[in-house]
Design an enzyme around this catalytic site. Sequence first.
Site, short mmCIF file in Angstrom:
data_model
loop_
_atom_site.label_atom_id
_atom_site.label_comp_id
_atom_site.label_asym_id
_atom_site.label_seq_id
_atom_site.Cartn_x
_atom_site.Cartn_y
_atom_site.Cartn_z
N GLY A 89 0.81 -1.20 0.00
CA GLY A 89 0.00 0.00 0.00
C GLY A 89 0.84 1.26 0.00
N GLY A 132 -0.23 4.54 0.28
CA GLY A 132 -0.91 5.73 0.78
C GLY A 132 0.02 6.51 1.70
N PHE A 133 -0.56 7.37 2.53
CA PHE A 133 0.25 8.17 3.45
C PHE A 133 1.12 7.29 4.35
CE2 PHE A 133 -3.13 11.52 2.91
CZ PHE A 133 -2.30 12.45 2.32
N VAL A 163 -2.47 -6.97 -5.24
CA VAL A 163 -2.23 -8.04 -4.26
C VAL A 163 -3.51 -8.85 -4.13
CG1 VAL A 163 -1.71 -8.57 -1.86
CG2 VAL A 163 -0.46 -6.76 -3.04
N GLU A 203 -17.00 19.21 2.72
CA GLU A 203 -16.17 19.84 1.70
C GLU A 203 -16.72 19.59 0.30
OE1 GLU A 203 -11.83 19.93 3.93
OE2 GLU A 203 -12.35 18.17 2.74
N ASP A 250 -5.42 3.33 7.32
CA ASP A 250 -6.85 3.06 7.44
C ASP A 250 -7.18 1.59 7.62
OD1 ASP A 250 -7.45 5.72 7.23
OD2 ASP A 250 -7.96 5.67 5.10
#
Length: 439
Positions: free
Chosen positions: A11, A13-14, A79, A166, A296
């Site tokens: 992964g 991501g951040f 994956v 938002e 997450d």
Amino acid sequence: MEDTYQVIVVGAGFAGVAAAKKLGRKGVRVLLIDSNNYHQFQPLLYQLATSQIGVSAITRPLRSVFRRYKTVKVLTASVASIDASQRSVTTSDGVSLRAEILVIAVGAVPNFFNTPGAEQHAFPLYSVTDATRLGTAITRLLDQADRTSDGLVDVVVVGGGPTGVETAGAMAENVKYMVRKYFSAELAARCRVHLVDMVPSVLNMFSTKSQRYATERLRKVGVQLHMGVGVTEVRSDGVALADGSFVPAQIVVWAGGLKAGDLISTSGLTQGKGGRVDVRPDLTAPDVDGVYVIGDAANITDSTGAKLPQLGSVAQQAGKWAAANILAQLTGGSPTPFRYVDKGYMAMVGRGAAVAELGRKRIQLQGLFAFLSWLLVHLALLSGVQQKVRALFSWLNGYLLHSPAQVVVSGPTEKELAGPIPPELPPAPSTDAGLETKN
């Protein structure tokens, strides 16, 4: 390709990128696997969907991110499965890879909470693909409505958290400024944006003062709020609410929550709330050795035992902390409990309008100062100089000149869209039910 690595990070991501960077700086052999060859900046996906920013501003090729990290190898692959007990992953083309230490940072998927029709008819907003699909659908719907004189354009956003607020605010301001400018005031008057959530107020994690400000601002730009009532069904023509009412819509945006994906459920790891893994204080997975779960995909607690929210700042800090613990393990040391530095919360509500609660003391800002703080923080967090420049130009162009970053949104064909694009629009009622369109 080797089949065994010191560390495999699943992964990008951040959390995954932060971990791989810190390990790469220390010369650890890392394999970073992601189905995309780019890192995406998720907090700005709603701006991509509403044409406020371009794809190139919020994405950066992973090989560009890691070009100076000689021991980090990027593998673009899906994956298929993770075996936590063996610290191994298998890609969709059948390649099996094993690590001394496995870092699982696979992110999450939209949680529709078993709402009938939501998965079939609603647009999630968790990836660049999601944002592009939504932007394409909105553009096509406006083009279609522009061909008639009596069609309505209704958008329902489900979820009153930061993403929902938002998104709804950006869409309503697009109606107020962009639709008027690029289509007509008549079409703008036939567009409506709704925000729905089962909780009584928007931005539930913020203070009452921030909630009140956000509510007033959303109403000012024309968002119709349906708070304190849940969605019982999503249909191709709108959403049914728990109070028996029905809100018509050609587009439903789902910003109602996230859960762990199938890779976690089939990994052999014990799942907690939201299907995520309840990690130990040092971010390792319970019941197995040499496995970290971050971002997450994990339920992470602070020093008091309280669960931390699924925020980019939590993921980024957890990625760095996990890397530090891995370095300690590889050199004979011991991992230490994660200590989160609480930087607070922010949410954009529109041009010149935002709410911010900064630090542990929750220093509260509303309006212009919060808006400027939001811009500076997100600009600093963007990956790469080119991305920062593109974002800054888009914001200056959009917020000062009311000119969108992109009017043409490329994306999948209509048959491939994960959401409804109706062949005909409903006629407008005889009374004026449109949004506020004054500048």
